[in-house]
Write a protein that holds these residues in place. Structure first.
Motif, PDB file in Angstrom:
ATOM      1  N   ARG A  20      35.914  94.186  38.377  1.00 25.45           N
ATOM      2  CA  ARG A  20      37.132  94.572  37.870  1.00 25.45           C
ATOM      3  C   ARG A  20      38.646  93.268  38.221  1.00 25.45           C
ATOM      4  O   ARG A  20      39.292  93.530  37.144  1.00 25.45           O
ATOM      5  CB  ARG A  20      36.874  96.124  37.707  1.00 25.45           C
ATOM      6  CG  ARG A  20      38.483  96.147  36.996  1.00 25.45           C
ATOM      7  CD  ARG A  20      38.279  98.689  37.276  1.00 25.45           C
ATOM      8  NE  ARG A  20      38.685  98.513  39.570  1.00 25.45           N
ATOM      9  CZ  ARG A  20      37.483  99.021  39.721  1.00 25.45           C
ATOM     10  NH1 ARG A  20      36.052  98.994  39.444  1.00 25.45           N
ATOM     11  NH2 ARG A  20      37.845  99.080  41.445  1.00 25.45           N
ATOM     12  N   GLU A  21      38.431  93.385  39.526  1.00 22.73           N
ATOM     13  CA  GLU A  21      39.539  92.736  39.918  1.00 22.73           C
ATOM     14  C   GLU A  21      39.065  91.205  39.690  1.00 22.73           C
ATOM     15  O   GLU A  21      38.510  90.609  40.708  1.00 22.73           O
ATOM     16  CB  GLU A  21      40.254  92.927  41.007  1.00 22.73           C
ATOM     17  CG  GLU A  21      40.022  94.731  41.227  1.00 22.73           C
ATOM     18  CD  GLU A  21      40.689  95.480  42.674  1.00 22.73           C
ATOM     19  OE1 GLU A  21      40.264  94.417  43.783  1.00 22.73           O
ATOM     20  OE2 GLU A  21      40.921  96.427  42.513  1.00 22.73           O
ATOM     21  N   LEU A  22      39.600  90.230  38.824  1.00 20.36           N
ATOM     22  CA  LEU A  22      38.744  89.250  38.791  1.00 20.36           C
ATOM     23  C   LEU A  22      40.436  88.413  39.278  1.00 20.36           C
ATOM     24  O   LEU A  22      41.363  88.873  39.091  1.00 20.36           O
ATOM     25  CB  LEU A  22      38.869  89.109  37.264  1.00 20.36           C
ATOM     26  CG  LEU A  22      38.408  89.823  36.517  1.00 20.36           C
ATOM     27  CD1 LEU A  22      38.593  89.905  35.775  1.00 20.36           C
ATOM     28  CD2 LEU A  22      36.368  89.649  36.930  1.00 20.36           C
ATOM     29  N   ASP A  23      40.165  87.270  39.939  1.00 19.51           N
ATOM     30  CA  ASP A  23      40.282  85.873  40.953  1.00 19.51           C
ATOM     31  C   ASP A  23      40.846  86.732  41.948  1.00 19.51           C
ATOM     32  O   ASP A  23      42.141  86.789  42.200  1.00 19.51           O
ATOM     33  CB  ASP A  23      41.659  85.345  40.171  1.00 19.51           C
ATOM     34  CG  ASP A  23      40.768  84.654  38.885  1.00 19.51           C
ATOM     35  OD1 ASP A  23      39.919  83.859  39.310  1.00 19.51           O
ATOM     36  OD2 ASP A  23      41.101  84.274  37.716  1.00 19.51           O
ATOM     37  N   TYR A  24      40.544  87.947  42.617  1.00 15.16           N
ATOM     38  CA  TYR A  24      40.727  88.403  43.825  1.00 15.16           C
ATOM     39  C   TYR A  24      41.246  87.267  45.056  1.00 15.16           C
ATOM     40  O   TYR A  24      40.408  86.148  45.784  1.00 15.16           O
ATOM     41  CB  TYR A  24      39.508  89.245  43.867  1.00 15.16           C
ATOM     42  CG  TYR A  24      39.773  89.643  45.325  1.00 15.16           C
ATOM     43  CD1 TYR A  24      40.887  91.614  45.364  1.00 15.16           C
ATOM     44  CD2 TYR A  24      40.004  89.797  46.662  1.00 15.16           C
ATOM     45  CE1 TYR A  24      40.959  91.968  46.475  1.00 15.16           C
ATOM     46  CE2 TYR A  24      39.902  90.493  47.901  1.00 15.16           C
ATOM     47  CZ  TYR A  24      40.325  91.547  47.901  1.00 15.16           C
ATOM     48  OH  TYR A  24      40.876  92.976  48.607  1.00 15.16           O
ATOM     49  N   ARG A  25      42.656  88.175  45.224  1.00 15.78           N
ATOM     50  CA  ARG A  25      43.040  87.066  46.464  1.00 15.78           C
ATOM     51  C   ARG A  25      43.777  87.592  47.686  1.00 15.78           C
ATOM     52  O   ARG A  25      44.483  88.696  47.038  1.00 15.78           O
ATOM     53  CB  ARG A  25      44.079  85.536  46.405  1.00 15.78           C
ATOM     54  CG  ARG A  25      43.448  84.758  45.749  1.00 15.78           C
ATOM     55  CD  ARG A  25      44.107  83.469  45.366  1.00 15.78           C
ATOM     56  NE  ARG A  25      43.955  82.038  44.556  1.00 15.78           N
ATOM     57  CZ  ARG A  25      43.273  82.849  43.351  1.00 15.78           C
ATOM     58  NH1 ARG A  25      43.140  83.608  42.389  1.00 15.78           N
ATOM     59  NH2 ARG A  25      43.098  80.796  42.820  1.00 15.78           N
TER      60      ARG A  25
END
Length: 155
Positions: free
Chosen positions: A67-72
């Motif tokens: 659900r939380e894409l390109d998470y950093r």
């Protein structure tokens, strides 16, 4: 070279190292790898969700990172005492519709004698941001050492 185990009681130096190792692991977005840092019966409160044990941790993180894409993520030590560490963090991500968010939060951790986390309490708030307002810029994976932390970013 194998990393030194970081076990309680924590000093400031070992607490800072423990926080960075947690940040690095979460930035892999590998639920199986992350779950190994927790006791087999670890208990979590994440927002309003309760999770118990590694199997549930893996399921939770799998759903999270779908659900939380390109998470950093960036974590920073707030306090430590004996077997406990408190951190603050911020992470940026977007949903499948391309809407960006910055999530801010605090975590309280408690570790067993071997350095595995047995309790994690996380309080998190999501703030919608424009993509142009992102502050966490690095290739997916570990935050480079030269990239500022939370204090350096003014968070």
């Amino acid at each position: 070279m194998t990393a030194q185990p970081l076990v309680p009681p924590f000093t400031r130096e070992t607490a800072v190292a423990k926080v960075r190792r947690a940040e690095d692991a979460w930035n892999t977005r590998d639920p199986e790898k992350v779950a190994l840092a927790y006791t087999p019966d670890s208990r979590w409160r994440n927002r309003a969700e309760w999770v118990t044990g590694r199997e549930e941790i893996v399921g939770f993180l799998t759903r999270k990172w779908a659900r939380e894409l390109d998470y950093r993520l960036v974590k920073e030590l707030w306090a430590h005492d004996g077997s406990r560490i408190a951190v603050r963090f911020a992470y940026e991500w977007h949903d499948d519709g391309g809407r960006w968010y910055r999530s801010y939060g605090n975590e309280n951790w408690d570790f067993d004698g071997s350095g595995l986390m047995r309790v994690r309490h996380a309080s998190i708030n999501d703030v919608p941001i424009e993509e142009s307002d992102r502050r966490l810029h690095w290739p997916l994976g570990r935050r480079p050492d030269h990239h500022p932390g939370l204090t350096g970013l003014g968070f």
